[in-house]
Design a protein around this motif. Structure first.
Motif, mmCIF file in Angstrom:
data_model
loop_
_atom_site.group_PDB
_atom_site.id
_atom_site.type_symbol
_atom_site.label_atom_id
_atom_site.label_comp_id
_atom_site.label_asym_id
_atom_site.label_seq_id
_atom_site.Cartn_x
_atom_site.Cartn_y
_atom_site.Cartn_z
ATOM 1 N N TYR A 2 70.352 69.242 82.446
ATOM 2 C CA TYR A 2 69.010 69.807 82.539
ATOM 3 C C TYR A 2 68.703 70.844 81.467
ATOM 4 C CZ TYR A 2 68.937 67.609 87.109
ATOM 5 O OH TYR A 2 68.985 66.702 88.129
ATOM 6 N N ASP A 3 69.653 71.158 80.603
ATOM 7 C CA ASP A 3 69.480 72.202 79.593
ATOM 8 C C ASP A 3 68.886 73.443 80.246
ATOM 9 O OD1 ASP A 3 69.468 73.575 77.225
ATOM 10 O OD2 ASP A 3 67.789 72.488 76.345
ATOM 11 N N LEU A 4 69.604 73.981 81.233
ATOM 12 C CA LEU A 4 69.093 75.074 82.058
ATOM 13 C C LEU A 4 68.728 76.320 81.268
ATOM 14 C CD1 LEU A 4 71.451 74.710 85.135
ATOM 15 C CD2 LEU A 4 69.106 73.916 84.889
ATOM 16 N N GLY A 5 69.201 76.419 80.047
ATOM 17 C CA GLY A 5 68.846 77.560 79.227
ATOM 18 C C GLY A 5 67.429 77.475 78.680
ATOM 19 N N ASN A 6 66.832 76.303 78.726
ATOM 20 C CA ASN A 6 65.489 76.113 78.177
ATOM 21 C C ASN A 6 64.510 75.821 79.319
ATOM 22 O OD1 ASN A 6 63.144 75.239 76.927
ATOM 23 N ND2 ASN A 6 64.226 74.146 75.301
ATOM 24 N N PRO A 7 63.643 76.769 79.654
ATOM 25 C CA PRO A 7 62.716 76.553 80.774
ATOM 26 C C PRO A 7 61.726 75.414 80.534
ATOM 27 C CG PRO A 7 62.217 78.616 79.642
ATOM 28 C CD PRO A 7 63.492 78.088 79.053
ATOM 29 N N ASN A 8 61.404 75.121 79.288
ATOM 30 C CA ASN A 8 60.483 74.015 79.001
ATOM 31 C C ASN A 8 61.114 72.672 79.357
ATOM 32 O OD1 ASN A 8 58.504 75.740 77.971
ATOM 33 N ND2 ASN A 8 59.420 75.691 75.942
ATOM 34 N N ILE A 9 62.387 72.506 79.020
ATOM 35 C CA ILE A 9 63.086 71.258 79.335
ATOM 36 C C ILE A 9 63.238 71.116 80.843
ATOM 37 C CG2 ILE A 9 65.257 69.999 79.103
ATOM 38 C CD1 ILE A 9 63.695 70.046 76.527
ATOM 39 N N LEU A 10 63.587 72.194 81.519
ATOM 40 C CA LEU A 10 63.752 72.157 82.971
ATOM 41 C C LEU A 10 62.426 71.806 83.659
ATOM 42 C CD1 LEU A 10 65.561 72.485 85.417
ATOM 43 C CD2 LEU A 10 65.025 74.934 85.388
ATOM 44 N N ALA A 11 61.332 72.417 83.220
ATOM 45 C CA ALA A 11 60.022 72.124 83.816
ATOM 46 C C ALA A 11 59.633 70.667 83.585
ATOM 47 C CB ALA A 11 58.956 73.059 83.241
ATOM 48 N N ALA A 12 59.864 70.163 82.392
ATOM 49 C CA ALA A 12 59.533 68.759 82.101
ATOM 50 C C ALA A 12 60.402 67.812 82.921
ATOM 51 C CB ALA A 12 59.704 68.478 80.612
ATOM 52 N N THR A 13 61.683 68.110 83.033
ATOM 53 C CA THR A 13 62.593 67.263 83.798
ATOM 54 C C THR A 13 62.200 67.232 85.266
ATOM 55 O OG1 THR A 13 64.390 67.741 82.268
ATOM 56 C CG2 THR A 13 65.011 66.923 84.425
ATOM 57 N N ARG A 14 61.883 68.379 85.851
ATOM 58 C CA ARG A 14 61.487 68.424 87.262
ATOM 59 C C ARG A 14 60.129 67.766 87.487
ATOM 60 N NH1 ARG A 14 63.895 66.918 90.003
ATOM 61 N NH2 ARG A 14 62.470 67.462 91.656
ATOM 62 N N THR A 15 59.227 67.880 86.523
ATOM 63 C CA THR A 15 57.925 67.242 86.653
ATOM 64 C C THR A 15 58.078 65.725 86.727
ATOM 65 O OG1 THR A 15 56.825 69.039 85.482
ATOM 66 C CG2 THR A 15 55.673 66.935 85.544
#
Length: 99
Positions: free
Chosen positions: A7-20
């Motif tokens: 999830y690349d937890l260090g990057n909030p943009n990647i996490l938000a896109a993945t969860r979306t």
């Protein structure tokens, strides 16, 4: 950790896109089944209206994900659309059986 890699937890943009995308995929199956059944047994126009509403609510999920309390402004109404589609179909089919 695996979560950090996946999830690349260090990057909030990647996490938000993945969860979306993940949440969209989780909700898509019940929505499509409900919409198909509602259109088949109740009303095509009503199914289309619920479909457009569901898309509207899903469209700002990512924005709401970044502001956790606002997330419920997307998820709860979208769940309500699915519930209305399935519940309306069950109500219509059961009332036909009672006649």
């Amino acid at each position: 950790s695996i979560g950090r890699i996946k999830y690349d937890l260090g990057n909030p943009n990647i996490l938000a896109a993945t969860r979306t995308v993940g949440n969209y995929n989780e909700q898509l199956v019940p929505f499509l089944i409900g919409m198909y059944l509602y259109a088949s047994f109740v009303s095509v126009k009503g199914a289309a209206q619920y479909g457009w509403a569901w898309l509207l609510f899903r469209s700002y999920y990512e924005w709401g994900y970044r502001r956790v309390p606002a997330l419920f402004l997307s998820t709860i109404p979208a769940y309500g659309c699915v519930l209305a589609l399935i519940g309306g179909t069950v109500r219509e089919v059961s009332s036909r059986g009672a006649e």
